[in-house]
Design a protein around this motif. Structure first.
Motif, PDB file in Angstrom:
ATOM      1  N   ALA A 189       0.825  -1.216   0.000  1.00 37.78           N
ATOM      2  CA  ALA A 189       0.000   0.000   0.000  1.00 37.78           C
ATOM      3  C   ALA A 189       0.858   1.264   0.000  1.00 37.78           C
ATOM      4  N   ALA A 190       2.087   1.151   0.518  1.00 40.80           N
ATOM      5  CA  ALA A 190       2.980   2.316   0.575  1.00 40.80           C
ATOM      6  C   ALA A 190       3.609   2.643  -0.771  1.00 40.80           C
ATOM      7  N   VAL A 191       3.481   1.725  -1.736  1.00 44.21           N
ATOM      8  CA  VAL A 191       4.155   1.875  -3.030  1.00 44.21           C
ATOM      9  C   VAL A 191       3.299   2.625  -4.045  1.00 44.21           C
ATOM     10  N   SER A 192       1.978   2.453  -3.962  1.00 40.85           N
ATOM     11  CA  SER A 192       1.089   2.995  -4.990  1.00 40.85           C
ATOM     12  C   SER A 192      -0.203   3.519  -4.365  1.00 40.85           C
ATOM     13  N   GLU A 193      -0.661   4.672  -4.863  1.00 37.90           N
ATOM     14  CA  GLU A 193      -1.925   5.247  -4.361  1.00 37.90           C
ATOM     15  C   GLU A 193      -3.096   4.310  -4.637  1.00 37.90           C
ATOM     16  N   ASP A 194      -3.066   3.667  -5.801  1.00 38.70           N
ATOM     17  CA  ASP A 194      -4.104   2.718  -6.167  1.00 38.70           C
ATOM     18  C   ASP A 194      -4.142   1.551  -5.172  1.00 38.70           C
ATOM     19  N   PHE A 195      -2.942   1.046  -4.816  1.00 36.20           N
ATOM     20  CA  PHE A 195      -2.851  -0.043  -3.844  1.00 36.20           C
ATOM     21  C   PHE A 195      -3.339   0.417  -2.468  1.00 36.20           C
ATOM     22  N   LEU A 196      -3.000   1.656  -2.109  1.00 29.48           N
ATOM     23  CA  LEU A 196      -3.404   2.209  -0.810  1.00 29.48           C
ATOM     24  C   LEU A 196      -4.932   2.268  -0.711  1.00 29.48           C
ATOM     25  N   GLU A 197      -5.534   2.737  -1.799  1.00 28.50           N
ATOM     26  CA  GLU A 197      -6.991   2.840  -1.856  1.00 28.50           C
ATOM     27  C   GLU A 197      -7.644   1.469  -1.681  1.00 28.50           C
ATOM     28  N   ARG A 198      -7.106   0.484  -2.404  1.00 29.03           N
ATOM     29  CA  ARG A 198      -7.665  -0.867  -2.320  1.00 29.03           C
ATOM     30  C   ARG A 198      -7.490  -1.463  -0.921  1.00 29.03           C
ATOM     31  N   PHE A 199      -6.328  -1.180  -0.328  1.00 27.00           N
ATOM     32  CA  PHE A 199      -6.060  -1.717   1.004  1.00 27.00           C
ATOM     33  C   PHE A 199      -7.071  -1.178   2.022  1.00 27.00           C
ATOM     34  N   PHE A 200      -7.329   0.136   1.953  1.00 30.20           N
ATOM     35  CA  PHE A 200      -8.291   0.738   2.891  1.00 30.20           C
ATOM     36  C   PHE A 200      -9.721   0.256   2.639  1.00 30.20           C
ATOM     37  N   GLU A 201      -9.990  -0.131   1.397  1.00 30.47           N
ATOM     38  CA  GLU A 201     -11.327  -0.655   1.080  1.00 30.47           C
ATOM     39  C   GLU A 201     -11.450  -2.148   1.358  1.00 30.47           C
ATOM     40  N   GLY A 202     -10.327  -2.748   1.829  1.00 31.09           N
ATOM     41  CA  GLY A 202     -10.341  -4.168   2.161  1.00 31.09           C
ATOM     42  C   GLY A 202     -10.312  -5.075   0.955  1.00 31.09           C
ATOM     43  N   GLU A 203      -9.897  -4.517  -0.191  1.00 31.88           N
ATOM     44  CA  GLU A 203      -9.853  -5.289  -1.443  1.00 31.88           C
ATOM     45  C   GLU A 203      -8.441  -5.836  -1.645  1.00 31.88           C
ATOM     46  N   PRO A 204      -8.265  -7.148  -1.859  1.00 33.42           N
ATOM     47  CA  PRO A 204      -6.911  -7.698  -2.042  1.00 33.42           C
ATOM     48  C   PRO A 204      -6.251  -7.175  -3.321  1.00 33.42           C
ATOM     49  N   ILE A 205      -4.926  -7.047  -3.275  1.00 31.70           N
ATOM     50  CA  ILE A 205      -4.175  -6.569  -4.444  1.00 31.70           C
ATOM     51  C   ILE A 205      -3.846  -7.775  -5.326  1.00 31.70           C
ATOM     52  N   ALA A 206      -4.272  -7.726  -6.588  1.00 30.60           N
ATOM     53  CA  ALA A 206      -4.128  -8.870  -7.500  1.00 30.60           C
ATOM     54  C   ALA A 206      -2.678  -9.055  -7.943  1.00 30.60           C
ATOM     55  N   ASP A 207      -2.304 -10.324  -8.172  1.00 28.46           N
ATOM     56  CA  ASP A 207      -0.949 -10.645  -8.661  1.00 28.46           C
ATOM     57  C   ASP A 207      -0.636  -9.906  -9.954  1.00 28.46           C
ATOM     58  N   ALA A 208      -1.630  -9.815 -10.861  1.00 26.48           N
ATOM     59  CA  ALA A 208      -1.412  -9.168 -12.165  1.00 26.48           C
ATOM     60  C   ALA A 208      -1.039  -7.698 -11.995  1.00 26.48           C
ATOM     61  N   ASP A 209      -1.650  -7.025 -11.011  1.00 30.74           N
ATOM     62  CA  ASP A 209      -1.340  -5.606 -10.770  1.00 30.74           C
ATOM     63  C   ASP A 209       0.042  -5.444 -10.151  1.00 30.74           C
ATOM     64  N   ILE A 210       0.422  -6.389  -9.307  1.00 30.10           N
ATOM     65  CA  ILE A 210       1.773  -6.384  -8.729  1.00 30.10           C
ATOM     66  C   ILE A 210       2.795  -6.566  -9.854  1.00 30.10           C
ATOM     67  N   ALA A 211       2.509  -7.498 -10.779  1.00 29.59           N
ATOM     68  CA  ALA A 211       3.415  -7.780 -11.902  1.00 29.59           C
ATOM     69  C   ALA A 211       3.606  -6.557 -12.804  1.00 29.59           C
ATOM     70  N   VAL A 212       2.531  -5.798 -13.019  1.00 26.21           N
ATOM     71  CA  VAL A 212       2.613  -4.596 -13.853  1.00 26.21           C
ATOM     72  C   VAL A 212       3.540  -3.573 -13.206  1.00 26.21           C
ATOM     73  N   LEU A 213       3.408  -3.371 -11.901  1.00 24.11           N
ATOM     74  CA  LEU A 213       4.250  -2.402 -11.193  1.00 24.11           C
ATOM     75  C   LEU A 213       5.723  -2.812 -11.233  1.00 24.11           C
ATOM     76  N   ILE A 214       5.977  -4.126 -11.097  1.00 22.23           N
ATOM     77  CA  ILE A 214       7.358  -4.619 -11.172  1.00 22.23           C
ATOM     78  C   ILE A 214       7.928  -4.370 -12.569  1.00 22.23           C
ATOM     79  N   SER A 215       7.130  -4.650 -13.608  1.00 25.79           N
ATOM     80  CA  SER A 215       7.603  -4.490 -14.988  1.00 25.79           C
ATOM     81  C   SER A 215       7.924  -3.029 -15.305  1.00 25.79           C
ATOM     82  N   ARG A 216       7.268  -2.100 -14.599  1.00 27.72           N
ATOM     83  CA  ARG A 216       7.525  -0.663 -14.819  1.00 27.72           C
ATOM     84  C   ARG A 216       8.591  -0.098 -13.884  1.00 27.72           C
TER      85      ARG A 216
END
Length: 326
Positions: A170-197
């Motif tokens: 959640a500390a890495v991306s605003e989008d991740f932070l938003e999802r974390f506060f909403e209790g929504e799990p962060i998908a592997d595909a979204d993690i992979a996109v951030l790593i690739s960038r």
């Protein structure tokens, strides 16, 4: 269909790079017995001088598969004297593994490698090795990575709850932070996109010699990598020239299109002389063994015979020649 990923492994000398390579090959079923640098029987360090001195001098490749990915692993020299050899492979990589010694921490040459990975814009996974003999705790080592490399280095611990990882992400991306506060799990595909960038650098911890944390790491590079997009036009980059059995071998990565045995390639040598030569054979190497193939497609690293004046750093097709090593 499985992803095809070229991944390079880099480290300061003695961080355990070859030992980690050996562990990955063993876990994936590529080799049946673990070799050791001190026993002079590793899969990739096959040169007599490498075995005698216990160091990697020449870049080599190995092939292994995980559940979702076929990997081509490029092992590079760790010693600073051979860093130009290391740098030549960086432009070929889809991803890199940077090995850091947990016992010694981030060393000067490790910082140099990090800067080169940044220069070539290579998405990077970190494996902190030798944690079995490290004085520092894992959270201290993570803090050192953040301080030295990037605030976006995040520990991916083994056997932790998904919510704990999501909290750190959640500390890495605003989008991740938003999802974390909403209790929504962060998908592997979204993690992979951030790593690739290069917006996220996953850090794994373990001991390659003791096979601790390596399975978790293999799962991570399998899960969090993305297939590159390749051009339909032919393109290739030469990264190494060698000789075996009196034959000259040109190692290249195809960055677009396809290449077949008996195709003709036109190119200009370093001395300005122009050549048009026919490819006689194409080999796919893993360690010092190879299989022969009739054709290769984009994403593959091939050893090509029949070219007499190629050079390391040369570009074919739409690829320009590489700059001199930094």
């Amino acid at each position: 269909m499985k992803k095809k990923i070229t991944i390079g492994i880099l480290a300061h000398v003695d961080a355990g790079k070859t030992t980690l390579s050996e562990a990955l090959l063993y876990l994936s079923g590529k080799i049946r017995k673990l070799g050791r640098v001190d026993h002079k029987n590793t899969y990739l360090d096959t040169n007599a001088l490498e075995r005698e001195r216990g160091i990697t001098i020449f870049s080599k490749q190995a092939r292994f598969s995980a559940e979702e990915t076929d990997f081509i692993l490029l092992d590079t020299p760790g010693h600073v004297d051979f860093s130009a050899e290391t740098e030549r492979t960086l432009s070929l990589l889809d991803y890199a593994i940077l090995v850091v010694s947990g016992a010694d921490g981030v060393q000067n040459h490790t910082r140099t490698l990090w800067n080169l990975l940044e220069f070539y814009h290579v998405p990077t996974f970190i494996f902190v090795n030798k944690c079995d003999i490290a004085v520092k705790m894992k959270d201290e080592l993570e803090a050192e990575l953040k301080r030295t490399f990037s605030e976006n280095c995040v520990a991916f611990h083994e056997a932790e709850r998904k919510e704990e990882l999501d909290e750190r992400l959640a500390a890495v991306s605003e989008d991740f932070l938003e999802r974390f506060f909403e209790g929504e799990p962060i998908a592997d595909a979204d993690i992979a996109v951030l790593i690739s960038r290069r917006k996220l650098f996953p850090a794994f911890f373990g001991s390659a010699l003791r096979m601790q944390g390596v399975e978790h790491f293999l799962g991570g590079i399998d899960r969090y990598t993305l297939s590159p997009d390749y051009d339909e036009r032919f393109g290739a980059k030469v990264y190494k020239i060698s000789r075996a059995g009196g034959e000259r071998i040109t190692y290249m990565k195809l960055t677009g299109g396809a290449l077949s045995a008996r195709d003709e390639l036109s190119y200009t040598a370093l001395d300005g002389k122009k050549y048009t030569e026919k490819i006689s054979r194409i080999r796919l190497y893993s360690g010092d063994k190879f299989e022969q193939t009739e054709s290769v497609s984009a994403g593959e690293i091939a050893a090509v015979l029949g070219l007499s004046a190629t050079y390391a750093g040369q570009g074919f097709g739409f690829e320009a020649a590489a700059c001199k090593p930094v």
